[in-house]
Design a protein around this motif. Structure first.
Motif, PDB file in Angstrom:
ATOM      1  N   ASP A   1      14.204   7.395  48.502  1.00  0.00           N
ATOM      2  CA  ASP A   1      12.743   7.379  48.493  1.00  0.00           C
ATOM      3  C   ASP A   1      12.246   7.266  47.054  1.00  0.00           C
ATOM      4  OD1 ASP A   1      10.101   7.593  49.242  1.00  0.00           O
ATOM      5  OD2 ASP A   1      10.308   9.534  50.240  1.00  0.00           O
ATOM      6  N   LEU A   2      11.368   6.308  46.803  1.00  0.00           N
ATOM      7  CA  LEU A   2      10.776   6.116  45.474  1.00  0.00           C
ATOM      8  C   LEU A   2       9.381   6.718  45.453  1.00  0.00           C
ATOM      9  CD1 LEU A   2      10.697   4.892  42.619  1.00  0.00           C
ATOM     10  CD2 LEU A   2       9.941   2.741  43.647  1.00  0.00           C
ATOM     11  N   ALA A   3       9.188   7.756  44.643  1.00  0.00           N
ATOM     12  CA  ALA A   3       7.880   8.405  44.528  1.00  0.00           C
ATOM     13  C   ALA A   3       6.874   7.464  43.865  1.00  0.00           C
ATOM     14  CB  ALA A   3       8.006   9.696  43.723  1.00  0.00           C
ATOM     15  N   VAL A   4       5.586   7.756  44.043  1.00  0.00           N
ATOM     16  CA  VAL A   4       4.518   6.906  43.512  1.00  0.00           C
ATOM     17  C   VAL A   4       4.504   6.886  41.992  1.00  0.00           C
ATOM     18  CG1 VAL A   4       2.014   6.546  43.437  1.00  0.00           C
ATOM     19  CG2 VAL A   4       3.088   7.309  45.541  1.00  0.00           C
TER      20      VAL A   4
ATOM     21  N   TRP B   1       0.919   3.147  35.710  1.00  0.00           N
ATOM     22  CA  TRP B   1       1.365   2.078  34.827  1.00  0.00           C
ATOM     23  C   TRP B   1       0.191   1.164  34.482  1.00  0.00           C
ATOM     24  CZ3 TRP B   1       6.458   0.722  37.820  1.00  0.00           C
ATOM     25  CH2 TRP B   1       7.543   1.310  37.158  1.00  0.00           C
ATOM     26  N   ARG B   2       0.186   0.640  33.259  1.00  0.00           N
ATOM     27  CA  ARG B   2      -0.805  -0.354  32.865  1.00  0.00           C
ATOM     28  C   ARG B   2      -0.354  -1.729  33.339  1.00  0.00           C
ATOM     29  NH1 ARG B   2      -3.064   0.350  26.763  1.00  0.00           N
ATOM     30  NH2 ARG B   2      -3.497  -1.850  27.217  1.00  0.00           N
ATOM     31  N   PRO B   3      -1.138  -2.398  34.146  1.00  0.00           N
ATOM     32  CA  PRO B   3      -0.717  -3.714  34.641  1.00  0.00           C
ATOM     33  C   PRO B   3      -0.562  -4.746  33.537  1.00  0.00           C
ATOM     34  CG  PRO B   3      -2.977  -3.210  35.326  1.00  0.00           C
ATOM     35  CD  PRO B   3      -2.414  -1.965  34.749  1.00  0.00           C
TER      36      PRO B   3
ATOM     37  N   VAL C   1       3.267   2.254  49.377  1.00  0.00           N
ATOM     38  CA  VAL C   1       3.620   0.901  48.930  1.00  0.00           C
ATOM     39  C   VAL C   1       2.388   0.085  48.550  1.00  0.00           C
ATOM     40  CG1 VAL C   1       3.573  -0.185  51.219  1.00  0.00           C
ATOM     41  CG2 VAL C   1       5.178  -1.023  49.472  1.00  0.00           C
ATOM     42  N   MET C   2       1.218   0.515  49.001  1.00  0.00           N
ATOM     43  CA  MET C   2      -0.024  -0.167  48.623  1.00  0.00           C
ATOM     44  C   MET C   2      -0.235  -0.152  47.117  1.00  0.00           C
ATOM     45  SD  MET C   2      -0.127   1.595  51.645  1.00  0.00           S
ATOM     46  CE  MET C   2      -1.192   3.039  51.646  1.00  0.00           C
ATOM     47  N   GLY C   3       0.475   0.756  46.416  1.00  0.00           N
ATOM     48  CA  GLY C   3       0.366   0.832  44.963  1.00  0.00           C
ATOM     49  C   GLY C   3       0.919  -0.388  44.251  1.00  0.00           C
ATOM     50  N   LEU C   4       1.675  -1.239  44.940  1.00  0.00           N
ATOM     51  CA  LEU C   4       2.095  -2.502  44.344  1.00  0.00           C
ATOM     52  C   LEU C   4       0.919  -3.456  44.190  1.00  0.00           C
ATOM     53  CD1 LEU C   4       5.422  -3.211  46.283  1.00  0.00           C
ATOM     54  CD2 LEU C   4       5.134  -2.047  44.090  1.00  0.00           C
TER      55      LEU C   4
ATOM     56  N   THR D   1     -11.880   4.570  40.141  1.00  0.00           N
ATOM     57  CA  THR D   1     -12.041   3.207  40.651  1.00  0.00           C
ATOM     58  C   THR D   1     -10.663   2.587  40.824  1.00  0.00           C
ATOM     59  OG1 THR D   1     -13.205   1.108  40.339  1.00  0.00           O
ATOM     60  CG2 THR D   1     -12.172   2.064  38.400  1.00  0.00           C
ATOM     61  N   TYR D   2     -10.608   1.537  41.621  1.00  0.00           N
ATOM     62  CA  TYR D   2      -9.338   0.846  41.831  1.00  0.00           C
ATOM     63  C   TYR D   2      -9.026  -0.085  40.662  1.00  0.00           C
ATOM     64  CZ  TYR D   2      -8.532   2.238  46.697  1.00  0.00           C
ATOM     65  OH  TYR D   2      -8.254   2.944  47.835  1.00  0.00           O
ATOM     66  N   VAL D   3      -7.745  -0.147  40.322  1.00  0.00           N
ATOM     67  CA  VAL D   3      -7.247  -1.106  39.334  1.00  0.00           C
ATOM     68  C   VAL D   3      -6.179  -1.941  40.027  1.00  0.00           C
ATOM     69  CG1 VAL D   3      -6.037  -1.420  37.150  1.00  0.00           C
ATOM     70  CG2 VAL D   3      -7.758   0.381  37.380  1.00  0.00           C
ATOM     71  N   ARG D   4      -6.315  -3.242  39.884  1.00  0.00           N
ATOM     72  CA  ARG D   4      -5.429  -4.158  40.598  1.00  0.00           C
ATOM     73  C   ARG D   4      -4.205  -4.502  39.759  1.00  0.00           C
ATOM     74  NH1 ARG D   4      -5.744  -6.279  45.149  1.00  0.00           N
ATOM     75  NH2 ARG D   4      -7.895  -5.588  45.447  1.00  0.00           N
ATOM     76  N   TYR D   5      -3.067  -4.619  40.442  1.00  0.00           N
ATOM     77  CA  TYR D   5      -1.821  -5.079  39.842  1.00  0.00           C
ATOM     78  C   TYR D   5      -1.531  -6.488  40.345  1.00  0.00           C
ATOM     79  CZ  TYR D   5      -1.176  -0.256  38.398  1.00  0.00           C
ATOM     80  OH  TYR D   5      -1.366   0.981  37.810  1.00  0.00           O
ATOM     81  N   ASP D   6      -0.678  -7.196  39.634  1.00  0.00           N
ATOM     82  CA  ASP D   6      -0.280  -8.524  40.088  1.00  0.00           C
ATOM     83  C   ASP D   6       0.734  -8.330  41.205  1.00  0.00           C
ATOM     84  OD1 ASP D   6       0.788 -11.052  40.520  1.00  0.00           O
ATOM     85  OD2 ASP D   6       0.802 -11.594  38.401  1.00  0.00           O
ATOM     86  N   ALA D   7       0.245  -8.314  42.438  1.00  0.00           N
ATOM     87  CA  ALA D   7       1.102  -8.003  43.576  1.00  0.00           C
ATOM     88  C   ALA D   7       2.203  -9.036  43.750  1.00  0.00           C
ATOM     89  CB  ALA D   7       0.262  -7.901  44.849  1.00  0.00           C
ATOM     90  N   GLU D   8       1.913 -10.292  43.444  1.00  0.00           N
ATOM     91  CA  GLU D   8       2.943 -11.317  43.592  1.00  0.00           C
ATOM     92  C   GLU D   8       4.103 -11.035  42.644  1.00  0.00           C
ATOM     93  OE1 GLU D   8       3.302 -16.118  44.036  1.00  0.00           O
ATOM     94  OE2 GLU D   8       2.121 -15.362  42.344  1.00  0.00           O
ATOM     95  N   ALA D   9       3.803 -10.643  41.413  1.00  0.00           N
ATOM     96  CA  ALA D   9       4.860 -10.329  40.450  1.00  0.00           C
ATOM     97  C   ALA D   9       5.606  -9.063  40.856  1.00  0.00           C
ATOM     98  CB  ALA D   9       4.272 -10.182  39.055  1.00  0.00           C
ATOM     99  N   MET D  10       4.883  -8.037  41.284  1.00  0.00           N
ATOM    100  CA  MET D  10       5.536  -6.792  41.702  1.00  0.00           C
ATOM    101  C   MET D  10       6.458  -7.043  42.891  1.00  0.00           C
ATOM    102  SD  MET D  10       4.338  -4.304  39.661  1.00  0.00           S
ATOM    103  CE  MET D  10       4.191  -2.682  40.399  1.00  0.00           C
ATOM    104  N   LEU D  11       5.989  -7.844  43.847  1.00  0.00           N
ATOM    105  CA  LEU D  11       6.815  -8.158  45.012  1.00  0.00           C
ATOM    106  C   LEU D  11       8.010  -9.019  44.631  1.00  0.00           C
ATOM    107  CD1 LEU D  11       4.145  -8.781  47.797  1.00  0.00           C
ATOM    108  CD2 LEU D  11       5.869  -6.979  47.740  1.00  0.00           C
ATOM    109  N   ALA D  12       7.797  -9.942  43.696  1.00  0.00           N
ATOM    110  CA  ALA D  12       8.911 -10.792  43.260  1.00  0.00           C
ATOM    111  C   ALA D  12      10.024  -9.952  42.638  1.00  0.00           C
ATOM    112  CB  ALA D  12       8.422 -11.844  42.274  1.00  0.00           C
ATOM    113  N   VAL D  13       9.646  -8.994  41.805  1.00  0.00           N
ATOM    114  CA  VAL D  13      10.648  -8.104  41.198  1.00  0.00           C
ATOM    115  C   VAL D  13      11.358  -7.294  42.279  1.00  0.00           C
ATOM    116  CG1 VAL D  13      10.973  -6.110  39.687  1.00  0.00           C
ATOM    117  CG2 VAL D  13       9.476  -7.983  38.977  1.00  0.00           C
ATOM    118  N   LEU D  14      10.582  -6.764  43.214  1.00  0.00           N
ATOM    119  CA  LEU D  14      11.153  -5.966  44.300  1.00  0.00           C
ATOM    120  C   LEU D  14      12.133  -6.789  45.133  1.00  0.00           C
ATOM    121  CD1 LEU D  14      11.245  -3.370  45.997  1.00  0.00           C
ATOM    122  CD2 LEU D  14       9.229  -4.220  47.239  1.00  0.00           C
ATOM    123  N   VAL D  15      11.719  -7.982  45.532  1.00  0.00           N
ATOM    124  CA  VAL D  15      12.580  -8.830  46.357  1.00  0.00           C
ATOM    125  C   VAL D  15      13.823  -9.248  45.574  1.00  0.00           C
ATOM    126  CG1 VAL D  15      12.720 -11.061  47.541  1.00  0.00           C
ATOM    127  CG2 VAL D  15      10.692  -9.632  47.826  1.00  0.00           C
ATOM    128  N   LEU D  16      13.656  -9.566  44.297  1.00  0.00           N
ATOM    129  CA  LEU D  16      14.789  -9.973  43.468  1.00  0.00           C
ATOM    130  C   LEU D  16      15.837  -8.866  43.397  1.00  0.00           C
ATOM    131  CD1 LEU D  16      16.156 -11.899  41.412  1.00  0.00           C
ATOM    132  CD2 LEU D  16      14.744 -10.820  39.633  1.00  0.00           C
TER     133      LEU D  16
END
Length: 694
Positions: free
Chosen positions: A376-379, A420-422, A452-455, A471-486
């Motif tokens: 399990d990976l904590a937030v 983390w700072r995006p 997982v929404m934190g990605l 307030t919400y701060v957005r991350y580059d979800a495509e990059a985060m997912l790419a790293v995760l999938v890789l």
């Protein structure tokens, strides 16, 4: 619930500046409501991203600089490509631009076509003489779908005591559980709580979700007797004394009703590990340790240095002498050199823990588990801990992760975890995220990602302000997912995203597209867009881990009997009259039991007593989960023996013993791992999962 109106609405320029940096100017607590972020929230969040928005003039200057930089930029800091598809960012380059790609594999190419998966360096040179460099992450299009269906056990490791534990469950117990569950029960996996390194110092925060480091595991989980050097300690009598004391700790929990005392366990284990640390490693062991040091490099040196410094100066690095607050300062280098024996001690503990984690995974796989141990990976991490110290440049100073106000919590939540700072992640090619995942996949058969929404985005709360001022701060979800999938693909490991609660539109779809499984909990699966009734099995999604409950929810027995309502009432946590809560809980359970009965699933033990009836209902719940198309089905291990108590009761701190309870039977008597292995009730439930009584 009515959210307070912000006293300082943002200007149009401030809103534009925020949007350019991925800072949300509003959020929607429900589909029919939108709440604007305050000017204060936007200003403080931008400041944490290194953008001065303190005055109208500063906002205009920052806006002009941002728009100018974006207009001149050839490439973003990190470009994402999926195998078989050219990176979209390259299509925007001027015609005639020359590319050079230095691959992770050591090749140099002039085209992005056919690149192998990896993190590469991209250089672009335009005809007019401009150049740009970027990281190029290439990942497989999606994670492989798990072959076949598997079922497994969910457990909080500390709660699983055996007759050999030192007062809390350990990695020896995990290996035994995995070996038994795989061979005797046909289980495909065991999912555990985060085993990340905790912040040292008594009293330790017992929550596994606020660690000092997510990159390294906690040595409190070590089985001391399984360390080979135990046989060669110079003072075996002292070790025997520690074993006797650990036995008293264990018996206090199992026989005398004591709570799990992590600090007391660690005090004993640390003393024992100090003894083991005096034993010289044999040549083979020394070579293995040196390999580990080389593989982990700077990250391990930083972690061990923080641990050594914390022994001297306390566990919050913000309070250390000024020079030591910088991990790269000359003062820190001198301090590390002076504490080299302690740095080596903590490095060695990281190695020993990594070794036993790997052994637990191997035990599961050798027992026939297709997955093995699901970690399990904590937030996030504790703001005063090792990761926050060593990786300061990647964390947003003065900010904390939380949740906005909603229908269930009008005040919102502040989890006390720095985000983390995006921008810094992108500038580094997502190096911290890559290294974190790589460390976990060393010994994880699969990975669960909490929240997982934190990605995609996180709710940032400025320090000293209530969560309503976030307030919400957005991350580059495509990059985060790419790293995760890789990284998951390289490890051959499935990924499960905890996507419970309020989820932004499109998130579940994006995760499913990349092969990330979701989490479906029975009591939440209703036809919310229709009549609100329980969702029949064929209405469930296939790409998920399906369970009856989780560590943050009532056990199934408590849910079926309504005891969870009585518990919350006794602690003063109800927001409505007790009778209303009882009636709603009874109606909820009644609707599910009615559906189980209509589907012909209520059979099994049956018979006279309340316990046998409740046992039959718990079995029926799991027969239902098997009727769904879910690829993974999980059994909360305490459900196997009728445990009534939740491991964690959100909204409580001292009122309830969160994270400190051993697994117990229906009468509240602690149950050992050996008792579990011999339990007819647990075996009967697992026979349901094997399809033996369907």
């Amino acid at each position: 619930m009515t959210a307070p109106r912000p006293a300082d609405p943002p200007s149009e320029d401030l809103s534009r500046l925020a949007a350019l940096h991925g800072v949300a100017t509003s959020y929607s607590p429900s589909p029919d409501r939108t709440v604007a972020a305050s000017g204060t929230a936007l200003t403080l969040t931008l400041a944490a991203l290194g953008v001065d928005a303190s005055t109208s003039g500063a906002v205009r200057a920052a806006l002009a600089a941002c728009e100018r930089e974006r207009g001149e930029r050839l490439l973003p800091p990190t470009v994402v490509g999926w195998s078989g598809s050219p990176p979209a960012a390259l299509a925007a380059l001027p015609e005639g631009t020359r590319l050079r790609i230095d691959t992770e594999q050591g090749e140099s190419r002039a085209s992005a076509d056919g690149l192998p998966p990896g993190v590469h360096r991209l250089t672009a040179a335009t005809p007019d003489g401009r150049t740009a460099t970027a990281y190029l992450i290439v990942a497989p299009p999606r994670l492989p779908t798990p072959s076949g269906r598997s079922f497994g056990l969910l457990v909080q490791l500390y709660s699983l005591l055996s007759r050999r534990s030192w007062g809390m469950g350990d990695l020896g117990d995990l290996a035994e559980l995995a070996g038994w569950a795989g061979r005797s029960l046909g289980a495909g996996f065991v999912q555990v709580n985060p085993l990340h390194a905790a912040v040292p110092g008594a009293p330790t925060d017992p929550s596994p979700y606020r660690p000092s480091s997510r990159r390294f595991p906690d040595p409190v989980h070590l089985r001391v007797e399984d360390v080979p050097e135990t046989a060669y300690v110079e003072d075996p009598e002292r070790l025997r004394t520690l074993l006797e004391r650990s036995g008293r700790l264990r018996e206090a929990v199992l026989r005398q009703g004591a709570l799990i005392d992590r600090d007391a366990v660690w005090e004993l284990k640390r003393e024992a590990l100090e003894l083991l640390g005096e034993v010289p490693l044999g040549p083979g062991r020394r070579a293995a340790y040196c390999d580990f040091l080389a593989e982990q490099g700077q990250a391990l040196e930083d972690h061990a240095t923080w641990c050594a410094l914390a022994e001297v100066h306390g566990s919050d690095w913000h309070r250390w002498p000024t020079g030591l607050r910088d991990p790269r300062s000359a003062e820190t280098v001198r301090a590390r050199n002076g504490l080299m024996d302690r740095v080596d001690f903590w490095s060695r503990l990281a190695w020993l823990t990594d070794t036993q984690l790997t052994a637990a995974q191997r035990a599961g796989r050798e027992a026939g588990m297709p997955v093995g141990i699901v970690h399990d990976l904590a937030v996030g991490v504790h703001p005063g801990g090792a990761d926050a110290w060593a990786q300061q440049e990647y964390f947003a100073a003065g900010m904390s992760v939380g949740a906005p106000p909603d229908a269930f919590n009008a005040r919102g939540q502040d989890w006390g975890l720095p985000p983390w700072r995006p921008d810094r992640l992108a500038e580094s090619g997502y190096a911290p995220f890559r290294e974190l995942l790589r460390a976990l996949f060393r010994y994880a058969g699969a990975l669960r990602i909490d929240h997982v929404m934190g990605l995609f985005r996180l709710w940032w709360v400025p320090q000293g302000h209530p969560p309503t001022e976030g307030t919400y701060v957005r991350y580059d979800a495509e990059a985060m997912l790419a790293v995760l999938v890789l990284e998951a693909s390289r490890a051959g490991a499935p990924v499960i995203g905890e996507d419970l609660g309020t989820v932004e539109p499109g998130v579940r779809e994006a995760l499913r597209e990349r092969g990330v499984l979701g989490t479906s909990v029975l009591w939440f699966e209703r036809d919310w867009e229709g009549d609100g009734r329980p969702l029949p099995p064929d209405g469930w999604r296939a790409d998920c881990l399906a369970t009856a409950t989780t560590h943050d929810l009532p056990s199934t027995a408590a849910r079926l009997t309504g005891e969870h309502v009585e518990l919350r009432d006794s602690l003063g946590l109800l927001t409505r009259p007790l009778e209303e809560e009882r009636a709603e809980a009874a109606a909820d359970a009644g609707e599910w039991l009615s559906l189980l009965s209509r589907l012909g699933l209520l059979h099994g033990t049956g018979g006279g007593s309340d316990t046998s009836s409740e046992e039959a209902e718990i079995q029926a719940v799991h027969r239902f989960l098997l009727r769904t198309p879910a690829r993974m089905v999980g059994v909360w291990l305490p459900d196997g023996v009728g445990d009534r108590r939740p491991q964690n009761l959100p909204g409580t701190w001292d009122q309830y013993p969160n994270w400190r309870l051993p697994i117990a039977d229906a009468r509240g008597r602690p149950v050992t791992l050996e008792d579990l292995a011999a339990s007819p009730r647990l075996r009967a439930l697992m026979e349901v999962l094997r399809g033996g009584d369907a």
